[in-house]
Design a protein around this motif. Structure first.
Motif, PDB file in Angstrom:
ATOM      1  N   VAL A  69       0.845  -1.185   0.000  1.00 46.86           N
ATOM      2  CA  VAL A  69       0.000   0.000   0.000  1.00 46.86           C
ATOM      3  C   VAL A  69       0.883   1.238   0.000  1.00 46.86           C
ATOM      4  O   VAL A  69       1.846   1.324   0.756  1.00 46.86           O
ATOM      5  N   MET A  70       0.554   2.171  -0.874  1.00 51.04           N
ATOM      6  CA  MET A  70       1.222   3.470  -0.896  1.00 51.04           C
ATOM      7  C   MET A  70       0.231   4.482  -0.331  1.00 51.04           C
ATOM      8  O   MET A  70      -0.941   4.486  -0.725  1.00 51.04           O
ATOM      9  N   VAL A  71       0.698   5.337   0.551  1.00 58.22           N
ATOM     10  CA  VAL A  71      -0.182   6.317   1.181  1.00 58.22           C
ATOM     11  C   VAL A  71       0.418   7.705   1.012  1.00 58.22           C
ATOM     12  O   VAL A  71       1.555   7.948   1.420  1.00 58.22           O
ATOM     13  N   GLY A  72      -0.357   8.598   0.404  1.00 62.82           N
ATOM     14  CA  GLY A  72       0.024  10.003   0.332  1.00 62.82           C
ATOM     15  C   GLY A  72      -0.511  10.708   1.564  1.00 62.82           C
ATOM     16  O   GLY A  72      -1.670  10.512   1.939  1.00 62.82           O
ATOM     17  N   VAL A  73       0.321  11.492   2.199  1.00 62.92           N
ATOM     18  CA  VAL A  73      -0.060  12.184   3.430  1.00 62.92           C
ATOM     19  C   VAL A  73       0.075  13.691   3.233  1.00 62.92           C
ATOM     20  O   VAL A  73       1.098  14.164   2.739  1.00 62.92           O
ATOM     21  N   VAL A  74      -0.966  14.412   3.640  1.00 68.98           N
ATOM     22  CA  VAL A  74      -0.940  15.873   3.644  1.00 68.98           C
ATOM     23  C   VAL A  74      -1.004  16.312   5.106  1.00 68.98           C
ATOM     24  O   VAL A  74      -1.896  15.880   5.846  1.00 68.98           O
ATOM     25  N   LEU A  75      -0.072  17.161   5.504  1.00 70.68           N
ATOM     26  CA  LEU A  75      -0.083  17.696   6.867  1.00 70.68           C
ATOM     27  C   LEU A  75      -0.893  18.977   6.921  1.00 70.68           C
ATOM     28  O   LEU A  75      -1.076  19.656   5.906  1.00 70.68           O
ATOM     29  N   ASP A  76      -1.352  19.319   8.111  1.00 65.58           N
ATOM     30  CA  ASP A  76      -2.151  20.535   8.248  1.00 65.58           C
ATOM     31  C   ASP A  76      -1.304  21.806   8.181  1.00 65.58           C
ATOM     32  O   ASP A  76      -1.810  22.875   7.872  1.00 65.58           O
ATOM     33  N   ARG A  77      -0.001  21.664   8.443  1.00 65.89           N
ATOM     34  CA  ARG A  77       0.911  22.806   8.334  1.00 65.89           C
ATOM     35  C   ARG A  77       2.195  22.358   7.658  1.00 65.89           C
ATOM     36  O   ARG A  77       2.643  21.240   7.849  1.00 65.89           O
ATOM     37  N   SER A  78       2.793  23.233   6.888  1.00 62.71           N
ATOM     38  CA  SER A  78       4.067  22.941   6.219  1.00 62.71           C
ATOM     39  C   SER A  78       5.172  23.759   6.850  1.00 62.71           C
ATOM     40  O   SER A  78       5.670  24.717   6.274  1.00 62.71           O
ATOM     41  N   THR A  79       5.552  23.350   8.041  1.00 67.23           N
ATOM     42  CA  THR A  79       6.625  24.034   8.756  1.00 67.23           C
ATOM     43  C   THR A  79       7.698  23.014   9.129  1.00 67.23           C
ATOM     44  O   THR A  79       7.400  21.817   9.255  1.00 67.23           O
ATOM     45  N   ALA A 103       7.560  16.704  -3.078  1.00 62.92           N
ATOM     46  CA  ALA A 103       6.976  17.948  -3.572  1.00 62.92           C
ATOM     47  C   ALA A 103       5.741  17.582  -4.381  1.00 62.92           C
ATOM     48  O   ALA A 103       5.696  16.531  -5.012  1.00 62.92           O
ATOM     49  N   GLY A 104       4.745  18.438  -4.360  1.00 63.66           N
ATOM     50  CA  GLY A 104       3.543  18.169  -5.145  1.00 63.66           C
ATOM     51  C   GLY A 104       2.305  18.203  -4.281  1.00 63.66           C
ATOM     52  O   GLY A 104       2.217  18.954  -3.312  1.00 63.66           O
ATOM     53  N   ASP A 105       1.341  17.355  -4.612  1.00 65.13           N
ATOM     54  CA  ASP A 105       0.050  17.354  -3.931  1.00 65.13           C
ATOM     55  C   ASP A 105       0.118  16.817  -2.504  1.00 65.13           C
ATOM     56  O   ASP A 105      -0.768  17.083  -1.702  1.00 65.13           O
ATOM     57  N   PHE A 106       1.137  16.030  -2.190  1.00 64.88           N
ATOM     58  CA  PHE A 106       1.278  15.446  -0.862  1.00 64.88           C
ATOM     59  C   PHE A 106       2.553  15.975  -0.213  1.00 64.88           C
ATOM     60  O   PHE A 106       3.456  16.448  -0.890  1.00 64.88           O
ATOM     61  N   ASP A 107       2.591  15.839   1.099  1.00 66.40           N
ATOM     62  CA  ASP A 107       3.817  16.167   1.830  1.00 66.40           C
ATOM     63  C   ASP A 107       4.724  14.939   1.931  1.00 66.40           C
ATOM     64  O   ASP A 107       5.941  15.046   1.842  1.00 66.40           O
ATOM     65  N   TYR A 108       4.118  13.774   2.124  1.00 62.74           N
ATOM     66  CA  TYR A 108       4.875  12.538   2.295  1.00 62.74           C
ATOM     67  C   TYR A 108       4.218  11.415   1.511  1.00 62.74           C
ATOM     68  O   TYR A 108       3.001  11.396   1.322  1.00 62.74           O
ATOM     69  N   PHE A 109       5.039  10.452   1.109  1.00 61.60           N
ATOM     70  CA  PHE A 109       4.553   9.183   0.585  1.00 61.60           C
ATOM     71  C   PHE A 109       5.094   8.089   1.497  1.00 61.60           C
ATOM     72  O   PHE A 109       6.288   8.046   1.793  1.00 61.60           O
ATOM     73  N   LEU A 110       4.203   7.217   1.917  1.00 63.65           N
ATOM     74  CA  LEU A 110       4.565   6.093   2.760  1.00 63.65           C
ATOM     75  C   LEU A 110       4.398   4.802   1.966  1.00 63.65           C
ATOM     76  O   LEU A 110       3.422   4.648   1.232  1.00 63.65           O
ATOM     77  N   LYS A 111       5.334   3.896   2.134  1.00 67.44           N
ATOM     78  CA  LYS A 111       5.226   2.558   1.557  1.00 67.44           C
ATOM     79  C   LYS A 111       4.992   1.614   2.729  1.00 67.44           C
ATOM     80  O   LYS A 111       5.793   1.565   3.672  1.00 67.44           O
ATOM     81  N   ILE A 112       3.893   0.877   2.639  1.00 74.28           N
ATOM     82  CA  ILE A 112       3.453   0.046   3.760  1.00 74.28           C
ATOM     83  C   ILE A 112       3.165  -1.366   3.268  1.00 74.28           C
ATOM     84  O   ILE A 112       2.572  -1.542   2.206  1.00 74.28           O
ATOM     85  N   ARG A 113       3.548  -2.352   4.035  1.00 66.62           N
ATOM     86  CA  ARG A 113       3.194  -3.748   3.743  1.00 66.62           C
ATOM     87  C   ARG A 113       2.309  -4.269   4.859  1.00 66.62           C
ATOM     88  O   ARG A 113       2.635  -4.120   6.043  1.00 66.62           O
ATOM     89  N   VAL A 114       1.190  -4.879   4.460  1.00 66.59           N
ATOM     90  CA  VAL A 114       0.237  -5.457   5.403  1.00 66.59           C
ATOM     91  C   VAL A 114      -0.214  -6.815   4.874  1.00 66.59           C
ATOM     92  O   VAL A 114       0.082  -7.181   3.730  1.00 66.59           O
ATOM     93  N   GLY A 115      -0.989  -7.521   5.682  1.00 62.93           N
ATOM     94  CA  GLY A 115      -1.497  -8.813   5.265  1.00 62.93           C
ATOM     95  C   GLY A 115      -2.582  -8.707   4.214  1.00 62.93           C
ATOM     96  O   GLY A 115      -2.572  -9.416   3.220  1.00 62.93           O
TER      97      GLY A 115
END
Length: 154
Positions: A69-79, A103-115
């Protein structure tokens, strides 16, 4: 690429990247140096930071982590402060394989492995959205891994 690496050093990196289980004797033979020289040069590659670590690549489906699973994360503040707090918290989550500031629409991208999807739903509802400063997440379930963890081209 560093000016400090000669052809032998580069060849060693290519070979070790392809097969980190090569014995010192086999590696030495492949790059045409003595085993003692090969050992010294391999140690030097570690000491100079060319090789960060060695580890086994585990088949995720064999350990019930077959869903990527890839998750794009947007934070409430960019500081810098909000980034630091988020990064410290996300680094503690064992199910997060990679976390990248982007950079772009998200602040972070997470790569996650789950069952499976239910497993992700549980951690999303209890841990991901509870991370400090998270305003929004966008989830992308990987349907097929076309290229994963490819060797570096240098």
């Amino acid at each position: 690429m560093s000016e400090n690496l000669d052809k032998i050093g580069l060849r060693m990196l290519h070979l070790l990247q392809k097969d980190g289980r090569l014995s010192n004797a086999d590696l030495a033979a492949k790059v045409n140096v003595s085993p003692a020289t090969c050992h010294r040069r391999t140690r030097q590659l570690f000491d100079e930071g060319y090789i960060r670590n060695t580890r086994a690549i585990i088949a995720p489906e064999k350990v019930n982590r077959g869903a990527l699973v890839m998750v794009g994360v947007v934070l409430d503040r960019s500081t810098p402060e909000s980034f630091a707090v988020f990064e410290k918290a996300v680094a503690k989550l064992k199910f997060v394989l990679d976390c990248h500031l982007v950079a772009g629409d998200f602040d972070y991208f997470l790569k996650i492995r789950v069952g499976d999807m239910a497993d992700f739903n549980r951690i999303h509802g209890t841990q991901l959205i509870a991370l400090p400063g998270v305003r929004q997440t966008r989830t992308f379930f990987v349907m097929k891994e076309v290229v994963d963890n490819a060797p570096l081209d240098f």
